[in-house]
Write a protein that holds these residues in place. Structure first.
Motif, short mmCIF file in Angstrom:
data_model
loop_
_atom_site.label_atom_id
_atom_site.label_comp_id
_atom_site.label_asym_id
_atom_site.label_seq_id
_atom_site.Cartn_x
_atom_site.Cartn_y
_atom_site.Cartn_z
N SER A 173 0.93 -0.69 -0.34
CA SER A 173 -0.05 -0.25 0.53
C SER A 173 0.78 1.43 0.52
CB SER A 173 -0.64 -0.16 1.28
OG SER A 173 -1.86 1.21 1.52
N ASN A 175 0.85 3.72 1.64
CA ASN A 175 0.32 4.67 2.44
C ASN A 175 0.80 3.71 3.65
OD1 ASN A 175 -0.93 6.72 1.25
ND2 ASN A 175 -3.28 5.59 2.21
N ASP A 195 -5.75 5.59 6.17
CA ASP A 195 -5.97 6.02 4.80
C ASP A 195 -6.92 7.45 4.15
OD1 ASP A 195 -4.43 3.19 4.19
OD2 ASP A 195 -5.77 1.92 3.97
N SER A 196 -7.82 7.65 5.59
CA SER A 196 -8.66 8.27 5.08
C SER A 196 -8.00 9.84 6.10
CB SER A 196 -9.60 8.24 6.16
OG SER A 196 -10.12 7.39 5.84
N VAL A 198 -4.86 10.37 5.37
CA VAL A 198 -3.94 10.78 4.08
C VAL A 198 -4.68 11.31 2.95
CG1 VAL A 198 -2.29 9.52 2.05
CG2 VAL A 198 -1.95 9.28 4.56
N LYS A 199 -5.90 10.78 2.75
CA LYS A 199 -6.50 11.78 1.76
C LYS A 199 -6.87 12.67 2.01
CE LYS A 199 -10.86 10.39 -0.86
NZ LYS A 199 -11.91 8.97 -1.25
N TYR A 200 -7.57 12.70 3.28
CA TYR A 200 -8.25 14.15 4.02
C TYR A 200 -6.50 15.60 3.59
CZ TYR A 200 -8.11 18.33 6.90
OH TYR A 200 -8.70 19.30 6.74
N GLY A 202 -4.09 15.14 0.90
CA GLY A 202 -3.65 14.89 -0.03
C GLY A 202 -2.39 15.81 -0.62
#
Length: 276
Positions: A173, A175, A195-196, A198-200, A202
Motif C-alpha cells: 500500500s 500509505n 488512509d482517510s 492521508v486522503k484528507y 492530499g
C-alpha cells in the motif's frame, strides 16, 4: 710292667703329641680339601665304600688301642709312686689326642656313607614312542555356484512434474509508510483510518515542508487548530490545548509527520469516527 712305664717316662710324651698333630694336619690336607664334583659313578661309589671300610677298621683299631692304653694307665696309677705322677699326666694327654683322632675318623666315615646313600641311581632312558602320522582328510569339494542372471526390467516412464505457479504478491500500500509511523504511538492503529487521513491531507503531503508540522511556529499551530480541529473534527473549544498536548506527545521526534499529528489529534479528541 715297670719296664714299660720306665720306657714311656724316659722317652717323654712330647714326641707322641707332635706325631699326632702332624697326622691331623696331613689328614686335613688330604681329606679336607678333596672335592667331589658331579654324580657318583659305579667306580666312584666302590672307591668310597672301600675308603669307608678302611676308615671304619682304623677307627676300631684306634678304639682298641685307646682301651688298652686306658687299662695300662689305670693299673699303673695304682702301682706307681709319686715320682711317676708326671708320666701318668702325659699319658692322659696322649689318650685325649687319640680320642680326638677317633672322633674325626668317625665323622669322616659318616660323611662318606652319606655320599654313598645320596648317589642317584642311573635309570635307562625311556624309549621314544613313534609319532603317529596324522593324515589330513581332504576337504569336501564345494558345489559350483549357480549363475544368477538378472532379468531386465522395463524402465517406467518418468512422471511429468508441473511447476506450481508462485502466488502473486499484492503490491504494498502506498500509505504503508504513514501507517508505520502512526503505529509507533498506537500499535492498534487502523489502516482504514490512516488512509482517510492521508486522503484528507492530499496535496500537502507532496512537499517535505508541508508534510511536517512545526510545533515551534505559532502560526502553524493556529492553522491546525482552526483548519483541522474546528472544521474537520467539529470541535468548539480546547483546540489550541489539544494541539499543544500532541506536540508534547511527539516531543521525542524532531520531524513530526502531519498524518501522525492529525491521527493523535483525532484520537485525543475522541473523534476517530470522523475517518471511518
Amino acid at each position: 710292667m715297670s719296664n714299660i712305664l720306665e720306657n714311656i717316662t724316659s722317652g717323654g710324651i712330647w714326641p707322641l703329641l707332635v706325631g699326632a698333630i702332624i697326622g691331623l694336619i696331613l689328614g686335613w690336607i688330604i681329606w679336607g680339601r678333596k672335592k667331589f664334583v658331579g654324580d657318583l659313578t659305579s667306580e666312584g661309589e666302590g672307591q668310597l665304600r672301600a675308603e669307608a671300610d678302611s676308615l671304619r677298621a682304623r677307627v676300631n683299631e684306634l678304639e682298641a688301642e685307646a682301651g688298652d692304653l686306658k687299662g695300662k694307665l689305670s693299673t699303673a696309677s695304682s702301682d706307681a709312686t709319686p715320682s711317676t705322677a708326671t708320666s701318668a699326666a702325659s699319658d692322659d694327654d696322649e689318650t685325649y689326642a687319640l680320642e680326638w683322632r677317633n672322633r674325626y675318623l668317625a665323622a669322616r666315615v659318616k660323611y662318606l656313607e652319606g655320599r654313598i646313600s645320596d648317589a642317584p641311581n642311573a635309570k635307562p632312558a625311556a624309549k621314544k614312542k613313534a609319532a603317529k602320522k596324522v593324515v589330513k582328510k581332504a576337504a569336501p569339494k564345494k558345489a559350483p555356484a549357480k549363475k544368477v542372471v538378472a532379468k531386465a526390467t522395463k524402465a517406467k516412464p518418468a512422471k511429468k512434474v508441473v511447476a506450481k505457479k508462485a502466488p502473486i504478491k499484492k503490491a504494498a500500500s502506498p500509505n504503508a509508510k504513514y501507517l508505520a509511523e502512526v503505529r509507533k504511538y498506537d500499535a492498534k492503529a487502523s489502516a482504514a483510518v490512516v488512509d482517510s487521513i492521508v486522503k484528507y491531507c492530499g496535496i500537502s503531503l507532496r512537499s517535505r515542508d508541508s508534510s511536517l508540522v512545526a510545533c515551534s511556529d505559532e502560526k502553524e499551530l493556529n492553522t491546525v487548530a482552526t483548519g483541522f480541529c474546528t472544521k474537520k473534527l467539529g470541535m468548539t473549544k480546547g483546540q489550541k490545548e489539544l494541539v499543544k498536548d500532541v506536540c508534547v506527545q511527539m516531543k521525542g521526534q524532531r520531524f513530526k509527520n502531519r498524518v501522525t499529528f492529525y491521527y493523535l489529534c483525532a484520537k485525543s479528541a475522541r473523534k476517530m469516527k470522523v475517518f471511518k
